[in-house]
Structures are given as structure tokens and as C-alpha cells.
Enzyme design. Structure first.
Site, PDB file in Angstrom:
ATOM      1  N   ASP A  60       0.864  -1.160   0.000  1.00 55.97           N
ATOM      2  CA  ASP A  60       0.000   0.000   0.000  1.00 55.97           C
ATOM      3  C   ASP A  60       0.918   1.232   0.000  1.00 55.97           C
ATOM      4  OD1 ASP A  60      -3.280   0.535   1.480  1.00 55.97           O
ATOM      5  OD2 ASP A  60      -2.110   1.759   0.094  1.00 55.97           O
TER       6      ASP A  60
HETATM    7  C1  GLC Z   1      -4.347   4.359  -0.092  1.00 56.24           C
HETATM    8  C2  GLC Z   1      -5.249   3.182   0.224  1.00 56.24           C
HETATM    9  C3  GLC Z   1      -5.346   2.221  -0.902  1.00 56.24           C
HETATM   10  C4  GLC Z   1      -5.219   2.964  -2.203  1.00 56.24           C
HETATM   11  C5  GLC Z   1      -3.801   3.460  -2.295  1.00 56.24           C
HETATM   12  C6  GLC Z   1      -3.542   4.277  -3.568  1.00 56.24           C
HETATM   13  O1  GLC Z   1      -3.660   4.790   1.033  1.00 56.24           O
HETATM   14  O2  GLC Z   1      -5.009   2.462   1.409  1.00 56.24           O
HETATM   15  O3  GLC Z   1      -6.594   1.540  -0.758  1.00 56.24           O
HETATM   16  O4  GLC Z   1      -5.508   2.113  -3.292  1.00 56.24           O
HETATM   17  O5  GLC Z   1      -3.433   4.239  -1.170  1.00 56.24           O
HETATM   18  O6  GLC Z   1      -4.284   5.451  -3.536  1.00 56.24           O
END
Ligand code: GLC
Length: 735
Positions: free
Chosen positions: A263
Site C-alpha cells: 500500500d
Molecule cells: C491508499 C489506500 C489504498 C489505495 C492506495 C492508492 O492509502 O489504502 O486503498 O488504493 O493508497 O491510492
């Protein structure tokens, strides 16, 4: 399993590329760079040209994407195309209801169609990878990300997650309009302590396997291209560094061979967790655990070469992870067709998109209350209505969280929807009453009460602004924010019938207002076409058919509260439940209760999982099974009659629940194992049947192996998780 010729060809291409790649180019494929504002920078162009970038994030302009791709394909040494990722969560330009709202439709076809529309829109902007579906099981409405989820049930989340993946990835991943999906966040994120985002989770392996893993296993089995690691610490090891999750379960047991992406910055955050002392060690932990790609942090880019050179990481591990990345790119056909065919942005104007968004909103709304059949409203019987509340005329706030690329002008507000439908027939008086859903000012409440007094019926639009749910937006008190409860009381003083229409990103605690509302439509954040949809429901052009995908607590202190709970050794089921106001003074300590409930809330929710009313009247009768026993390899047909004893045709979501009465690990008091949307004409009775196999009943036992054990199973068919039409059968052989 034997590889097809196409798969073999892909593996040959991968092996050939890896043979030719330098270590730096391999690491480049594991590096996803974020285009902060979506624009191209010299730094990124140079990095791509040098083969140091495998994917980008947040590029959303087809020309920019094609420029990036051209650098990767035509100017880098090996010409490996880029993945272009974006959060396309519940629509791209045309915004549909939030996923929790879509879940309330219990309609896989609708969820798939919505994802397909979003994929078509997004792909014309160069996006070939979305970070959806979010299939975390969410049992805590304080957690803001429940809005993005499909709710509390593993079976419902599995069915809808698979439908969304099918929508995004289509039947042919290489086809224009198909984009890679991403099942997220693996795993157990929804159990964040205290309903606070990013917080610790402690989940026993048996519960992980029986609850939280189920939707991800279904996603992998359906061919999802990518998985995202969750931010959260799972049993002391954050998912981003968790080999049990990413290697033992995902690769070894489930044979997943796509990309595991971290993430956002979750690799360096291993230091914040307290797992690693520095970013270099964090990168080492993530690669060792099996994270194929680093989202945005640059940790792999900075440290992997040194880790490999220093012998801390075996290049063979890196080759496996690079192969994951190349495999997804090959499956998407990017080596053959890396560029986007720039299409004029006509999708949003496309009436099909608006119609789909409206249908999704129509089917997601749940009617929680309808005293004296106040709804549907009749323009013949009414002459004036008062439309009141901070969310009545706000086509932005009804969109919900994760709407980065929305066409915010495409939306139709609830007030506008009502005016379009009934404006010629009725006198409509609008009072916003509160500036926002959080406003504390009661200055306009007299005006609201007077408007109510002068109307035949009040439509009171309440709930949460979009920003109050979604990532990192958790609430400790999940009642109506601001002075809304006071507004309800003041409007009630007028004595006019009141319909509450609630827009929110989570189940709210409605206990202190529900008695002052004669009817309630729960619309979640219904998306761009929420206005027309809600108007059609209010005036009876359609009947509400939504069913709750998550339990509505009576009090926030009941959380976690969910229907598929374990029974405990002292379930609160009978009249031993004495509530706080009924306890005799100086009652002896063991004179009452001694079962699992709260003195000040009881043990039941305000509204149960699966609940939702209709303008029709549905009843269930005559449940039968094709046999009293079910043996290995056999299946059982369970049927019941569904009657519409009302006066209007409507759709009912018929639900099938089981209970494994005694097993080697305790099993939930109920488990959803089937559902179906059935349209029934007034006066009609239809037979609804479900087929259950031994495998459908399987659970992970003490050894965490999937099995079905012999013994008694109870089974119910009905309109929600409290269905009381039931029977039982015996499983005579397990597997
Ligand atoms: C965010 C979220 C994730 C998302 C990613 C990209 O912090 O946790 O669900 O897809 O970053 O935006």
C-alpha cells in the site's frame, strides 16, 4: 496444472526478459512511482528511460500516459511497458453508489456492470490497473473504510468482489476497456482496533481463514491480477512484511501468480510499526515476505541493489517477484498494445452510464421503516411537501468517498430529482436548515419547523458529508453528526408526517431519532444519480429492494456487532434479558441476566444484517429439503414459497442461511450461503430453490484445513438474517 500454449508463451517471454535484464532493470519493474499532480516530470521521464520504473500511479490523462508509455516502450533498453494504476473504486467519471451501497443491492450483475462502465471510462484515460475491489470484511461501523467495503459477510463480499473483478477485467484481459483489478487489503484490515484506521489487528488464524480470507480466496480463484497488502499490523507482523500471508497462503496454498503491491508507503512504514530499524531493513522484509511492487515510497529503488549485492537478498527471490510483474503486463497484452486509444470523453454523457448509475442507486436504497404505509407518496393526495436538511440539495456530497475523477457536474441532487419528478404537481418548499451535516447552529430550525407545519409531508435529508467516511475518516460516535438530531426533534414538533432520507458512508446509530421518523430510506452515498433514484422510490415508481450488508447497532458500545457471531456458552435469547431500567433496586447479583448482553442496550441490533422493507408484503412458507441427509459428493435442494401478499409488484432478496450446530471449532449462529433477487407480482407465490453441496458447508477446522464434518445443520430461508422459517438436515459424511 498443465499450462496452455498462451501461458507457456508468456512464461517464455518472461524468462527471456529476465535473462537479459540487469539487476537495476529488475528492481525498476518493482518500483511504482506516483505522479503527484498527474503531470509528467523530467525526473520520472529519465527514470522510465533508464528502465527504473515498472508502474506509475495517478496519471490520468491519456496523452500523458501515452507519452510515458512511449518513453518506456521506445526509449528504454528493453521496451517494457508500464502499468498505470488509479483508484477507480465506484465509478470513474460517472459515480455509482459507494461499494457498501452497491452491496445493499445484493446484485452481482449490477456490481459487474458498474465496474465494467468504470473500466471503459478509465481505460480511455490510459489507466490499465485499478486498486479495487476492496473486499475487507468490516464489522465495525466506526471504521471509515466500511464505506468502500461490501460489508460484514464473507459470502456476500466474495460474490460481489468476484463480480467487480469480472467487470474490471472482462472476459479478455487484452481487450480495450479491460483493466487489471486489485483485491485489497490483504488481510484483516477491517478488524482495526477501535475502528481506528491503520490500527493493530489481532485475528487468530482460524478466524482469518473462516472469515477474512474467504473473499480473497474467491478473488484469486476468479483470476484477479493483483493483490494489495494492507497497512495493518496482523498479529505482530504488518501485512507488508508478513510471509504467512504473502507466501504461505497466497503463493503456496492458493498458487497466486500475479502482483502483490504494497500500500502507499507501507514499506517504510514498517519502521513506524516498530518492525524495522530503518528503510533498508524494511525493503528487505517486504521483498522477503513477497511484495512484488513498492507503491510510491522508492524503498526498493533505493535499497534493493545494495541488499542483493550484500547477499541479504537472493536474486532468485527478486526474479520471482519481477516475473509476477511481467506476467500481469503480458496478460494485459501491454507488450503488444501499450498505448491508449484516446477516446473523446463521451462516456459520462452516455445515457447508459446515467441509467446504470440510477439503477444502482435505486437497488441500493434500503427502506428501514414505513409506518402506516406513509410511502410511497402520491402527488394526487398531496399538495405540498417540505424538503429539509443539509444533504437535500448537494449533488457533490451524495457521491461519497474515492471520487478522484468524478464529473461532479453529472450529478442530480435529491431536491432536483424530486422537482423533476413532482415539481409540476406539488408545492415544494426547501429549507437547508444546516449549512453542513456537521453544523451545530439551530438558527434556521424555526424556519424548518414552520415549513414542516405548512406541508402535507416532510422529506428530511440527513446523514454524513462524504469526508466523514472513507480512508482515515473514522468516528467514535456514529450517530448523526452536528445538530441533526435536534433538527429532527424540532421538525417533529410540527406534527407533520416525516420521511427521513439518510445519506451516509456507514451504518449510523439512529436510535435517538428513529422514533421521530415515520419512514426511513437509507441511501448510503448513492452517487451521481442518487437524486432521480430516491425521487422514484419516494413517489413509488419503483419499490425499495435494498437489504442491509452490515448490521446497524443500537449503540456504538455494542460494536463489534454482526449477525454471524458465535453463540457463546450463555447466549442471550430468552426473557432473562433484563434491561437497566427494569432491574429491581438491590437486585441480588445473580438474580437475572447471566447471559451475553448489555444492560443498557440488550443484545440485538437496531436493524439486522439482510434487513430491508418493500412496498410489497412478502411472506415465506413451506420450506423443504430434497433429503434429510447430505453425503459426500451429493447436493441438497432447499426450497421455500415466497408470496407477495401486498398490492404492488416488487423485488425481494431471498436469503439462505445455515448453522453447523456442533463442529470441531465453534461455528456462527448463522451463515449466509445463498441469495437471489426475485420479482413477485401482487398475489403471486413463487417457489425459490437453492442447491447446497457438502463443499458449501465447509469451514477451516482446528488444523486449519478446509472440511465439512458430519452432524446436524439448521437452515433458514427468508428476507433477512433473523428469518425464522427453518428446517434441519444431517450431513452423513465430511470431506
Ligand atoms: C491508499 C489506500 C489504498 C489505495 C492506495 C492508492 O492509502 O489504502 O486503498 O488504493 O493508497 O491510492
Amino acid at each position: 496444472m498443465k499450462q496452455t500454449a498462451e501461458e507457456q508463451s508468456i512464461e517464455n517471454r518472461i524468462a527471456d526478459l529476465i535473462r537479459r535484464m540487469t539487476v537495476a532493470e529488475k528492481i525498476g519493474q518493482m518500483n511504482q512511482m506516483c505522479l503527484g499532480d498527474g503531470s509528467l516530470s523530467d525526473e520520472i521521464s529519465q527514470q522510465i528511460r533508464a528502465g527504473r520504473v515498472g508502474a506509475v500511479l495517478n496519471a490520468v490523462d491519456a496523452d500523458t500516459v501515452n507519452t510515458l508509455q512511449r518513453i518506456a516502450v521506445e526509449e528504454s533498453r528493453l521496451g517494457i511497458p508500464l502499468l498505470v494504476g488509479r483508484d477507480v473504486i465506484h465509478g470513474y467519471r460517472m459515480i455509482l453508489p459507494i461499494p457498501l451501497g452497491q452491496a445493499a443491492s445484493w446484485n452481482e450483475g449490477l456490481v459487474e456492470a458498474g465496474a465494467r462502465l468504470a473500466a471503459l471510462e478509465a481505460s480511455t484515460h490510459g489507466i490499465n490497473w485499478t486498486f479495487a475491489p476492496m473486499i475487507d470484511i468490516a464489522r465495525d461501523a466506526r471504521w471509515g473504510r466500511i464505506a468502500e467495503s461490501f460489508g460484514e459477510d464473507p459470502y456476500l463480499a466474495s460474490q460481489l468482489g468476484v463480480a467487480m473483478i469480472r467487470g474490471y477485467q472482462g472476459d479478455d484481459l487484452t481487450a480495450a476497456g479491460s483493466i487489471a483489478a486489485c483485491a485489497k487489503h490483504f488481510a484483516g484490515y477491517g478488524a482495526s482496533e477501535g475502528g481506528r484506521d491503520y490500527s493493530t489487528t489481532n485475528i487468530p488464524e482460524n478466524e482469518l481463514r473462516n472469515v477474512y480470507f474467504r473473499p480473497f480466496k474467491a478473488a484469486v480463484d476468479t483470476g484477479v491480477c493483483t493483490i494489495m497488502a494492507s497497512f495493518s499490523d496482523l498479529n505482530g507482523i504488518p501485512a507488508t512484511a508478513n510471509e504467512f500471508l504473502m507466501r504461505q497462503v497466497l503463493r503456496d496454498e492458493w498458487e497466486f501468480d500475479g502482483i502483490v503491491v504494497s500500500d502507499y508507503n507501507s514499506i517504510p512504514q514498517l519502521c513506524d510499526h516498530g518492525l524495522t530499524a530503518d528503510d533498508r531493513q524494511a525493503a528487505c522484509e517486504a521483498v522477503t515476505a513477497g511484495v512484488s511492487m513498492d507503491m510510491a515510497s522508492g524503498s526498493y529503488e533505493k535499497h534493493l541493489e545494495g541488499l542483493i549485492g550484500g547477499g541479504d537478498i537472493d536474486i532468485a527471490i527478486v526474479d520471482q517477484l519481477v516475473a509476477d510483474v511481467l506476467r500481469v503486463k503480458a496478460r494485459l497484452g501491454l507488450f503488444e498494445n501499450p498505448y491508449t486509444t484516446v477516446d473523446s470523453d463521451n462516456t459520462v454523457a452516455n445515457t447508459d452510464a446515467a441509467r446504470l448509475a440510477r439503477d444502482a442507486a435505486l437497488q441500493s436504497v434500503v427502506m428501514l421503516k414505513n409506518d402506516d404505509r406513509l410511502l410511497p407518496l402520491s402527488t394526487e393526495k398531496l399538495s405540498s411537501i417540505a424538503v429539509i436538511g443539509p444533504l437535500a440539495d448537494d449533488s457533490y456530497e451524495q457521491l461519497g468517498t474515492w471520487i478522484f475523477d468524478a464529473d461532479i457536474n453529472a450529478g442530480v441532487s435529491c431536491l432536483q430529482g424530486i422537482r423533476n419528478l413532482a415539481g409540476d404537481a406539488l408545492d415544494i418548499h426547501y429549507v437547508k436548515a444546516l449549512e453542513t451535516s456537521r453544523s451545530q447552529s439551530s438558527d434556521a430550525f424555526d424556519e424548518a419547523r414552520d415549513a414542516a407545519r405548512n406541508a402535507d409531508v416532510v422529506l428530511l435529508f440527513l446523514g454524513e458529508e462524504s469526508i466523514l467516511s472513507g480512508e482515515a475518516h473514522c468516528r467514535a460516535d456514529i450517530s448523526l453528526p452536528g445538530a441533526q438530531a435536534e433538527l429532527v426533534r424540532r421538525v417533529r414538533e410540527a406534527g407533520t408526517p416525516v420521511v427521513g432520507v439518510i445519506l451516509a458512508g456507514r451504518p449510523l446509530v439512529l436510535t435517538d431519532v428513529i422514533d421521530d421518523l415515520d419512514a426511513v430510506l437509507y441511501a448510503w452515498h448513492p452517487g451521481a444519480m442518487g437524486g432521480p433514484a430516491i425521487a422514484e422510490l419516494l413517489f413509488g415508481l419503483e419499490s425499495p429492494s435494498g437489504k442491509l450488508p452490515a448490521t446497524f447497532p443500537r449503540a456504538v458500545g455494542q460494536i463489534p456487532i454482526y449477525y454471524n457471531q458465535k453463540n457463546s456458552g450463555r447466549p442471550a435469547i430468552g426473557n432473562e434479558v433484563v434491561l437497566i431500567d427494569d432491574i429491581p433496586v438491590r437486585a441480588a447479583q445473580t438474580s437475572f441476566g447471566m447471559t451475553a448482553y448489555h444492560l443498557d442496550a440488550g443484545f440485538k441490533p437496531l436493524f439486522a444484517f439482510g434487513f430491508g422493507l418493500s412496498f410489497a408484503e412478502f411472506s415465506y412458507s413451506n420450506i423443504t429439503t430434497s433429503s434429510d441427509e447430505l453425503a459426500i459428493g451429493e447436493s441438497l435442494i432447499v426450497s421455500a414459497d415466497l408470496s407477495n401478499t401486498g398490492f404492488v409488484a416488487a423485488t425481494e432478496v431471498v436469503q439462505l442461511y445455515i448453522r453447523d450446530v456442533a463442529a470441531s471449532v465453534t461455528r456462527p449462529v448463522r451463515e449466509l450461503k445463498g441469495f437471489r433477487r426475485i420479482h413477485v407480482e401482487p398475489g403471486q407465490t413463487v417457489k425459490v430453490s437453492f442447491e447446497l453441496s457438502i463443499a458449501d458447508l465447509a469451514f477451516y477446522g482446528r488444523d486449519n484445513r478446509l472440511r465439512t464434518e458430519p452432524g446436524e445443520f439448521q437452515i433458514w430461508i427468508g428476507g433477512d438474517s433473523t428469518a425464522d422459517l427453518g428446517t434441519a438436515f444431517q450431513v452423513t459424511g465430511g470431506e
